[in-house]
Design an enzyme around this catalytic site. Structure first.
Site, PDB file in Angstrom:
ATOM      1  N   ASP A  82      95.419 -53.671 -96.750  1.00 16.48           N
ATOM      2  CA  ASP A  82      95.739 -55.096 -96.890  1.00 16.48           C
ATOM      3  C   ASP A  82      95.050 -55.645 -98.136  1.00 16.48           C
ATOM      4  OD1 ASP A  82      96.692 -57.627 -96.364  1.00 16.48           O
ATOM      5  OD2 ASP A  82      95.431 -58.005 -94.624  1.00 16.48           O
ATOM      6  N   LYS A  83      95.520 -56.791 -98.569  1.00 12.63           N
ATOM      7  CA  LYS A  83      94.830 -57.505 -99.648  1.00 12.63           C
ATOM      8  C   LYS A  83      94.553 -58.928 -99.164  1.00 12.63           C
ATOM      9  CE  LYS A  83      97.288 -60.688-102.129  1.00 12.63           C
ATOM     10  NZ  LYS A  83      97.150 -62.029-102.023  1.00 12.63           N
ATOM     11  N   HIS A  84      93.510 -59.525 -99.720  1.00 15.92           N
ATOM     12  CA  HIS A  84      93.189 -60.897 -99.336  1.00 15.92           C
ATOM     13  C   HIS A  84      92.890 -61.685-100.602  1.00 15.92           C
ATOM     14  CE1 HIS A  84      91.548 -64.194 -96.927  1.00 15.92           C
ATOM     15  NE2 HIS A  84      90.622 -64.291 -97.868  1.00 15.92           N
ATOM     16  N   SER A  85      93.472 -62.890-100.688  1.00 15.39           N
ATOM     17  CA  SER A  85      93.186 -63.739-101.841  1.00 15.39           C
ATOM     18  C   SER A  85      92.339 -64.917-101.375  1.00 15.39           C
ATOM     19  CB  SER A  85      94.510 -64.227-102.431  1.00 15.39           C
ATOM     20  OG  SER A  85      94.329 -65.458-103.084  1.00 15.39           O
ATOM     21  N   THR A 122     100.397 -68.371 -97.619  1.00 22.25           N
ATOM     22  CA  THR A 122     101.524 -67.434 -97.489  1.00 22.25           C
ATOM     23  C   THR A 122     102.371 -67.739 -96.252  1.00 22.25           C
ATOM     24  OG1 THR A 122     100.265 -65.743 -98.624  1.00 22.25           O
ATOM     25  CG2 THR A 122     102.074 -64.957 -97.272  1.00 22.25           C
ATOM     26  N   ARG A 170      81.839 -75.384 -88.716  1.00 22.17           N
ATOM     27  CA  ARG A 170      81.430 -75.450 -90.137  1.00 22.17           C
ATOM     28  C   ARG A 170      82.212 -76.533 -90.875  1.00 22.17           C
ATOM     29  NH1 ARG A 170      83.135 -70.020 -92.128  1.00 22.17           N
ATOM     30  NH2 ARG A 170      82.470 -70.773 -94.154  1.00 22.17           N
ATOM     31  N   SER A 185      83.374 -64.644 -92.122  1.00 17.06           N
ATOM     32  CA  SER A 185      84.602 -65.253 -91.627  1.00 17.06           C
ATOM     33  C   SER A 185      85.824 -64.448 -92.086  1.00 17.06           C
ATOM     34  CB  SER A 185      84.684 -66.697 -92.141  1.00 17.06           C
ATOM     35  OG  SER A 185      85.930 -67.259 -91.879  1.00 17.06           O
ATOM     36  N   LYS A 189      88.012 -61.051 -89.562  1.00 19.20           N
ATOM     37  CA  LYS A 189      89.454 -61.041 -89.266  1.00 19.20           C
ATOM     38  C   LYS A 189      90.105 -59.785 -89.838  1.00 19.20           C
ATOM     39  CE  LYS A 189      89.415 -65.223 -90.934  1.00 19.20           C
ATOM     40  NZ  LYS A 189      89.439 -66.619 -91.317  1.00 19.20           N
ATOM     41  N   LYS A 190      89.677 -59.372 -91.024  1.00 18.35           N
ATOM     42  CA  LYS A 190      90.256 -58.178 -91.641  1.00 18.35           C
ATOM     43  C   LYS A 190      89.881 -56.932 -90.833  1.00 18.35           C
ATOM     44  CE  LYS A 190      92.395 -60.252 -94.800  1.00 18.35           C
ATOM     45  NZ  LYS A 190      93.855 -60.265 -94.714  1.00 18.35           N
TER      46      LYS A 190
HETATM   47  N1  URA Z   1      88.635 -68.463 -95.611  1.00 14.96           N
HETATM   48  C1  URA Z   1      88.193 -68.008 -94.408  1.00 14.96           C
HETATM   49  O1  URA Z   1      88.896 -67.320 -93.683  1.00 14.96           O
HETATM   50  N2  URA Z   1      86.937 -68.356 -94.026  1.00 14.96           N
HETATM   51  C2  URA Z   1      86.110 -69.089 -94.795  1.00 14.96           C
HETATM   52  O2  URA Z   1      84.988 -69.335 -94.403  1.00 14.96           O
HETATM   53  C3  URA Z   1      86.592 -69.562 -96.045  1.00 14.96           C
HETATM   54  C4  URA Z   1      87.867 -69.204 -96.435  1.00 14.96           C
END
Ligand code: URA
Length: 442
Positions: A82-85, A122, A170, A185, A189-190
């Site tokens: 996967d990629k995350h931006s 997305t 937060r 955070s 999830k990843k």
């Molecule tokens: N995106 C996230 O998923 N968590 C954060 O804390 C900031 C950006």
């Protein structure tokens, strides 16, 4: 350890044991720790930071607060990637890269987000496809990913629920901007999505959350170091967000742009550069390519042969979209009723663009949310956004506004004029790729 003792230790700058962190996260999920205690814990971390081991422990505890997906049966031996931006403007890389990677033999179960702040999401873009189910059940997600090699969906309630709870706290306690908290955070999830490798696109500039290279590098280092420490092969690329990545911003317009990229109808250079760089990194990390050169060739072939657009069509079809979306995108993606060209007040070259203002213009048109419960108007947005160094004058506009009505169009026109600085001479060109950061570099 009592929660107040864990908070006290962090408040006083002491190092926490992994067991204490895991206990605190468990307590947050089972209700034995109050929101006030979680807020105090987040603030103590905000001020005193965390060591790499502490951040790894927090990430793993948040991952384990819910389901951790296992793709061994579904992926059929394909590497799970996967990629995350970190978020930007005109950034539709996920829409094109996921099917390109799938066409190269990867398995891409991509969990994406909605728009955050001034940046687009997305998931909101995909929701402009009629029938597309962006929040399917796990069964449909597995089926779609298996059929297409990729599936892009939203976060489900059972993936890292501790992050959902802590993020909400937060958000209202001024503790979002903490590098270890952002790291835990994103990565929890990843990791819960069951990945084998990950590449991070950390954006820098006026359209990004990290305005300076220094801040972006600090976040990228933390993400790469903690991800690898948690057992996920990860590297990062710092990319320029001092101008929109593609010349479009919005929802339908970005899906159209992505389909144009995949079919070859329209391929903008900056979007191509960033997509290829992230794709090469991931194909090498996952073992699908040995050298960056081989990886680039495979990605180019995926476009040339039509294999990538075929994966995109299969994915959107499997998730409820029209079967002939890529053949007739204009028949399905709604277009706004009003089009207004924005011309510069004087002719010249674009010397700088305030990306944040561009993002805010899209939100004001209705393409993003002012409040969490707001509904998105998918057909509005901006196209033909002029890039840095481009010549603009009475015949060459700064952008085309696609609006629902005259009032919102006028507001967007004003914002776009403010976002652009025009000079008599073109400024120095900048590349979209700023820096690669691998585990060995940290
Ligand atoms: N995106 C996230 O998923 N968590 C954060 O804390 C900031 C950006």
């Amino acid at each position: 350890m009592l929660p107040q003792e864990v908070i006290r230790a962090k408040r006083d700058g002491q190092m926490l044991e992994p067991g204490h962190i895991a206990g605190f996260v468990q307590g947050l999920c089972n209700g034995t720790i109050s929101e006030g205690q979680a807020a105090a814990f987040a603030m103590a971390i905000f001020f005193n930071g965390m060591s790499r081991n502490e951040a790894v422990a927090l990430t793993l505890a948040m991952r384990d607060s819910g389901t951790v997906l296992d793709w061994s049966e579904t992926a059929g031996g394909r590497p799970v990637v996967d990629k995350h931006s970190t978020g930007g403007i005109g950034d539709n890389v996920s829409l094109v890269l996921a099917p390109m990677l799938a066409a190269c033999g990867a398995f891409v179960p991509m969990i994406s987000g909605r728009g955050l702040g001034h940046t687009g999401g997305t998931l909101d873009k995909l929701d402009s496809i009629p029938g597309y189910t962006s929040q399917p059940g796990l069964g449909q997600f597995r089926k779609a990913a298996s059929a297409a090699g990729c599936a892009i969906i939203g976060q489900t309630a059972d993936l890292a629920p501790a992050d959902k709870q802590l993020y909400a706290i937060r958000d209202v306690t001024a503790t979002v901007e903490s590098v270890p908290l952002i790291t835990a955070s994103i990565l929890s999830k990843k990791l819960a999505a069951g990945l084998g490798s990950l590449v991070l696109d950390v954006k820098v500039g006026s359209g990004a959350f990290m305005a300076t290279t220094e801040d972006a590098r600090a976040l990228a280092s933390s993400l790469v170091s903690v991800a690898n420490g948690a057992g996920l092969a990860t590297s990062a690329i710092l990319t320029d967000m001092d101008e929109p990545l593609a010349p479009v911003a919005g929802n339908s317009v970005e899906v159209l742009n992505a389909i144009g990229f995949l079919t070859g109808a329209e391929r903008c250079a900056r979007l191509r550069d960033v997509t290829m760089a992230l794709g090469c990194e991931l194909l090498c990390l996952s073992g699908l390519a040995v050298t960056a050169h081989d990886a680039l060739q495979a990605l180019e072939q995926s476009l040339k042969t039509g294999a990538a657009v075929e994966c995109f069509a299969r994915m959107t079809g499997a998730l409820g979209g029209p079967a002939d979306l890529v053949e007739k995108p204009g028949s399905y993606l709604e277009v706004a009723p009003l089009e207004v060209a924005v011309y510069p007040e004087r002719a010249g070259y674009v010397s700088s663009i305030d990306g944040r203002q561009i993002g805010l213009a899209v939100i004001e048109l209705g393409g993003g949310r002012k409040r969490p419960e707001d509904k998105i108007d998918h057909c509005v947005g901006l196209t033909r956004l002029a890039g840095r160094c481009e010549q603009v004058d009475r015949d060459h506009p700064l952008a085309i506004v696609h609006a629902r009505d005259r009032t919102s169009a006028d507001q967007a026109v004003e914002r776009i004029r403010q976002a652009y600085t025009i000079a008599a001479e073109p400024p120095e060109r900048r590349t979209a790729i700023l820096q690669h950061l691998k585990a060995d570099d940290i």
